[in-house]
Design an enzyme around this catalytic site. Structure first.
Site, PDB file in Angstrom:
ATOM      1  N   THR A  70      83.524  -1.114  41.268  1.00  0.00           N
ATOM      2  CA  THR A  70      82.727   0.055  40.891  1.00  0.00           C
ATOM      3  C   THR A  70      81.406   0.087  41.640  1.00  0.00           C
ATOM      4  OG1 THR A  70      83.746   0.269  38.711  1.00  0.00           O
ATOM      5  CG2 THR A  70      81.565   1.229  38.993  1.00  0.00           C
ATOM      6  N   GLN A 130      93.988  -2.266  43.879  1.00  0.00           N
ATOM      7  CA  GLN A 130      95.353  -2.617  43.476  1.00  0.00           C
ATOM      8  C   GLN A 130      96.229  -3.019  44.663  1.00  0.00           C
ATOM      9  OE1 GLN A 130      96.187  -3.068  40.449  1.00  0.00           O
ATOM     10  NE2 GLN A 130      94.500  -2.055  39.381  1.00  0.00           N
ATOM     11  N   SER A 183      88.035  -5.867  43.441  1.00  0.00           N
ATOM     12  CA  SER A 183      87.385  -6.685  42.409  1.00  0.00           C
ATOM     13  C   SER A 183      88.099  -8.019  42.241  1.00  0.00           C
ATOM     14  CB  SER A 183      87.402  -5.961  41.056  1.00  0.00           C
ATOM     15  OG  SER A 183      86.511  -4.889  41.029  1.00  0.00           O
ATOM     16  N   GLY A 184      87.341  -9.048  41.901  1.00  0.00           N
ATOM     17  CA  GLY A 184      87.915 -10.371  41.704  1.00  0.00           C
ATOM     18  C   GLY A 184      88.847 -10.463  40.514  1.00  0.00           C
ATOM     19  N   HIS A 185      88.552  -9.726  39.451  1.00  0.00           N
ATOM     20  CA  HIS A 185      89.330  -9.909  38.224  1.00  0.00           C
ATOM     21  C   HIS A 185      90.719  -9.269  38.284  1.00  0.00           C
ATOM     22  CE1 HIS A 185      88.905  -5.911  36.127  1.00  0.00           C
ATOM     23  NE2 HIS A 185      87.980  -5.787  37.052  1.00  0.00           N
ATOM     24  N   THR A 236      69.804 -12.481  43.307  1.00  0.00           N
ATOM     25  CA  THR A 236      70.257 -13.862  43.441  1.00  0.00           C
ATOM     26  C   THR A 236      71.780 -13.929  43.478  1.00  0.00           C
ATOM     27  OG1 THR A 236      68.326 -14.633  42.219  1.00  0.00           O
ATOM     28  CG2 THR A 236      70.198 -16.146  42.367  1.00  0.00           C
ATOM     29  N   CYS A 266      90.258   2.231  32.080  1.00  0.00           N
ATOM     30  CA  CYS A 266      89.009   2.988  32.001  1.00  0.00           C
ATOM     31  C   CYS A 266      89.181   4.292  31.236  1.00  0.00           C
ATOM     32  CB  CYS A 266      88.495   3.294  33.410  1.00  0.00           C
ATOM     33  SG  CYS A 266      88.126   1.806  34.360  1.00  0.00           S
TER      34      CYS A 266
END
Length: 356
Positions: free
Chosen positions: A77, A184, A204-206, A242, A328
């Site tokens: 996102t 995807q 995205s990593g997840h 950071t 979502c």
């Protein structure tokens, strides 16, 4: 807890995945042992900095891109917002028109709506009954003021794959930038960033058995974007803040595992999807959608025969967990923009099964 009660099978991996145990083990030392700030010059900072560099190499190897083309973000996102808003702002002197598709993820559509409110012209391409765009319509929609085309690789609700290489040829020929939400697709479809014709890509990593809260925007060197987050100059000044070293380390490890186990994972997904298709059709519980077009083996769309989606999923909740569409917007399945754009009948009867 009664251990004799078996857990339901998890079939909602397009929403999020379980972190791979090997990924978790790679991350853990950076929470409590090697906890230094990667921008610090001391020993702990150097350890963190080297770990991030390793992760950058792991991601680049999977996507066949250069390491310095990667920008670590908090997820797809944020990457979408940086790509769309950042590119439009940095290139506003060249035009004010972008093109996307009605079936994009809400992160893209809502960002486009924001840009429209700022005076940017947005064209939303139609799709056919299978969710595919018309390449001729795309070509016709491009005009002198067009800056960017944003089209996703694999639809998160249907699994339908867009003709990405053909889209890339058009955008290259017409000299407009091509952004692709590949959330995807990464790790599930072989991607060669430099041969794809894509100028910017995100994920995205997840979604790939990595941690939540981390993602990537891949950007060709000549593509200019204005940063959304200003700070200490991290990521070449394009994403201040950071470094979240543990999550970046987890993302890198997940990409390394996907690269090493790509064929094995894909074969397993194909087999599972085939078995599920047979189950739904043999029992006449539902009809498999989009069988005539290219889809990912990781997502299966079913129109139920005698149940509404919510009713069926509740009935089967002790056997398996799936969804009615995008996480979502799954609570608003009555107005699923993806299925509505494809003029799918009985939207309330459609479920999505997504395999790991």
């Amino acid at each position: 807890m009664d251990q004799s009660i078996s857990e339901p099978i998890y079939y909602d991996n397009a929403s999020t995945t379980k972190v791979d145990e090997r990924v978790l083990q790679e991350m853990l030392p950076f929470f409590s042992q090697f906890y230094g700030n990667a921008s610090s010059s001391h020993k702990y900072g150097e350890i963190a900095s080297k770990a991030i560099a390793k992760s950058r190499a792991q991601v680049a190897t999977l996507l066949k891109c250069f390491e310095d083309e990667l920008i670590f973000t908090s997820g797809a996102t944020e990457s979408i917002n940086l790509a769309l808003k950042g590119y439009v702002e940095a290139n506003s002197h060249r035009g004010n028109h972008i093109i996307t598709v009605q079936t994009e993820h809400k992160a893209v559509l809502n960002t486009c709506e924001y840009l429209e409110n700022k005076g940017v012209e947005v064209t939303y391409l139609d799709v056919d009954e299978n969710g595919l765009i018309s390449l001729n319509e795309l070509n016709s929609a491009i005009k002198e003021t067009t800056l960017l085309v944003s089209i996703m690789f694999v639809n998160n609700e249907t699994g339908v794959i867009q003709p990405i290489s053909e889209i890339g040829k058009i955008t290259k020929r017409r000299e407009v930038a091509f952004f692709c939400d590949a959330t995807q697709a990464v790790g599930k479809i072989e991607i060669d960033f430099h041969l794809s014709g894509i100028d910017m890509l995100c994920f995205s990593g997840h979604k790939i058995k990595g941690p939540k809260g981390v993602g990537v925007l891949v950007k060709r060197e000549h593509i200019e974007v204005t940063p959304l987050i200003h700070g200490g100059g991290q990521e070449k000044g394009l994403r201040g803040g950071t470094y979240n070293t543990p999550l970046i380390v987890g993302l890198g490890k997940a990409c390394e595992l996907l690269k090493a186990e790509f064929s094995l994972n894909r074969e397993a997904a194909i087999s599972k999807k085939r078995d599920l298709e047979r189950y739904f059709e043999a029992t006449k519980i539902g009809k498999v959608n989009f069988k005539s077009v290219a889809t990912t083996p990781y997502i299966l769309s079913i129109t139920l025969n005698n149940y509404e989606a919510d009713e069926f999923l509740m009935l089967k909740s002790k056997e398996f967990l799936a969804s009615t569409g995008s996480a979502c917007s799954s609570r608003y399945i009555n107005s699923s923009h993806v299925l509505a754009a494809q003029k799918i009948p009985d939207i309330k009867k459609v479920i999505r099964i997504s395999i790991d």
